[in-house]
Design a protein around this motif. Structure first.
Motif, mmCIF file in Angstrom:
data_model
loop_
_atom_site.group_PDB
_atom_site.id
_atom_site.type_symbol
_atom_site.label_atom_id
_atom_site.label_comp_id
_atom_site.label_asym_id
_atom_site.label_seq_id
_atom_site.Cartn_x
_atom_site.Cartn_y
_atom_site.Cartn_z
ATOM 1 N N SER A 7 0.981 -0.994 0.094
ATOM 2 C CA SER A 7 -0.350 0.167 -0.031
ATOM 3 C C SER A 7 0.910 1.300 -0.461
ATOM 4 O O SER A 7 2.094 0.891 0.195
ATOM 5 C CB SER A 7 -0.785 0.352 1.532
ATOM 6 O OG SER A 7 -0.248 -0.070 2.077
ATOM 7 N N THR A 24 0.748 5.457 0.169
ATOM 8 C CA THR A 24 -0.371 6.514 1.016
ATOM 9 C C THR A 24 0.520 8.305 0.527
ATOM 10 O O THR A 24 1.814 7.972 1.124
ATOM 11 C CB THR A 24 -0.743 6.064 1.830
ATOM 12 O OG1 THR A 24 -1.501 5.389 1.843
ATOM 13 C CG2 THR A 24 -1.777 7.189 2.501
ATOM 14 N N THR A 80 -4.658 5.850 -0.915
ATOM 15 C CA THR A 80 -3.712 4.820 -0.535
ATOM 16 C C THR A 80 -3.957 3.648 -2.185
ATOM 17 O O THR A 80 -5.117 4.006 -2.355
ATOM 18 C CB THR A 80 -4.289 4.339 0.641
ATOM 19 O OG1 THR A 80 -4.179 4.855 1.787
ATOM 20 C CG2 THR A 80 -3.537 2.634 0.301
ATOM 21 N N ILE A 139 -3.603 0.590 -3.592
ATOM 22 C CA ILE A 139 -2.989 -0.899 -3.243
ATOM 23 C C ILE A 139 -2.547 -1.962 -4.445
ATOM 24 O O ILE A 139 -3.309 -1.833 -5.069
ATOM 25 C CB ILE A 139 -3.791 -1.691 -1.764
ATOM 26 C CG1 ILE A 139 -3.761 -0.354 -0.572
ATOM 27 C CG2 ILE A 139 -3.983 -3.039 -1.829
ATOM 28 C CD1 ILE A 139 -5.453 -0.905 0.192
ATOM 29 N N SER A 171 -9.292 1.076 3.793
ATOM 30 C CA SER A 171 -8.657 0.663 3.070
ATOM 31 C C SER A 171 -8.089 -0.599 2.209
ATOM 32 O O SER A 171 -8.105 -1.466 1.613
ATOM 33 C CB SER A 171 -7.307 1.848 1.955
ATOM 34 O OG SER A 171 -7.306 2.952 2.372
ATOM 35 N N ILE A 172 -7.032 -1.310 3.792
ATOM 36 C CA ILE A 172 -6.567 -2.720 3.665
ATOM 37 C C ILE A 172 -7.513 -3.192 3.812
ATOM 38 O O ILE A 172 -7.752 -4.480 3.045
ATOM 39 C CB ILE A 172 -5.510 -2.189 4.584
ATOM 40 C CG1 ILE A 172 -3.984 -1.965 4.305
ATOM 41 C CG2 ILE A 172 -5.206 -4.123 4.846
ATOM 42 C CD1 ILE A 172 -2.810 -1.452 4.733
ATOM 43 N N TYR A 218 -10.044 -3.608 0.462
ATOM 44 C CA TYR A 218 -9.598 -4.250 -0.401
ATOM 45 C C TYR A 218 -9.088 -5.497 -0.281
ATOM 46 O O TYR A 218 -9.763 -5.987 -0.736
ATOM 47 C CB TYR A 218 -7.748 -3.822 -0.719
ATOM 48 C CG TYR A 218 -7.182 -4.528 -1.300
ATOM 49 C CD1 TYR A 218 -7.254 -4.012 -2.898
ATOM 50 C CD2 TYR A 218 -5.775 -5.735 -1.272
ATOM 51 C CE1 TYR A 218 -6.186 -4.404 -4.027
ATOM 52 C CE2 TYR A 218 -5.177 -6.141 -1.806
ATOM 53 C CZ TYR A 218 -5.630 -5.572 -3.504
ATOM 54 O OH TYR A 218 -5.142 -6.457 -4.450
#
Length: 186
Positions: free
Chosen positions: A8, A10, A26, A28, A102-103, A106
């Protein structure tokens, strides 16, 4: 089940506005595609002439860069997430929660291990960012600060921050809207 390794990248924009408008983006990518996507982004930067940060690049080069991102389908191989805040100044917690969301978005509950890269982090900020990300139980291998000069993926995150800040301008090219529609707000 095997854990997917993800990278990732950012960047943020807006600390200079004292929190009036603060944007975090971000990007990824699966770690296995990081090198390939980085090289494609370098080619896009060279073709478009965009070699600097978004705010230092003219409109013609910005538009060319965005059109090439669309043509090369970069945002189908890489996922991009953003958060936009107004009148906030607790930057580390905002960035940490954004990266975590975000992670998690995803990974979609699939096993993962993340490598987190962010533009220009000092050791104190990394320590605080780790503390914030741990609140979300994010599994990560490392958190590291890198410069935008060394990473085309950080420059992509920077460009997306700039695009989000510009998206409500009256006369933007269609490519701005087309790229913006590929971003996911978290």
């Amino acid at each position: 089940m095997q854990r997917a390794v993800i990278d990732s990248f950012t960047d943020e924009s807006g600390q200079d506005t004292q929190g009036k408008v603060f944007v975090v983006c971000t990007v990824i990518v699966p770690a296995s595609l990081t090198q390939e996507i980085s090289e494609k982004l370098l080619g896009i930067e060279e073709k478009s002439g965009k070699i600097k940060k978004w705010y230092q690049t003219g409109n013609k080069r910005r538009t060319s860069y965005l059109e090439l991102l669309l043509k090369e389908k970069i945002l189908t191989k890489a996922s991009a997430y953003y958060s936009k805040y107004q009148n906030k100044s607790d930057y580390i917690s905002l960035i940490g929660s954004h990266i975590a969301k975000s992670i998690l978005t995803y990974s979609q509950d699939q096993p993962y291990i993340a490598k987190v890269f962010m533009d220009k982090l000092d050791n104190k900020t990394i320590k605080n960012l780790k503390r914030e990300i741990k609140l979300f139980h994010i599994r990560y291998r490392k958190i590291r600060g890198i410069t935008d000069e060394s990473s085309s993926l950080i420059r992509l995150a920077d460009s997306l921050c700039g695009l989000i800040r510009d998206i409500n301008n009256k006369k933007i090219p269609e490519s701005y809207r087309a790229v913006f529609n590929k971003l996911k707000e978290v």
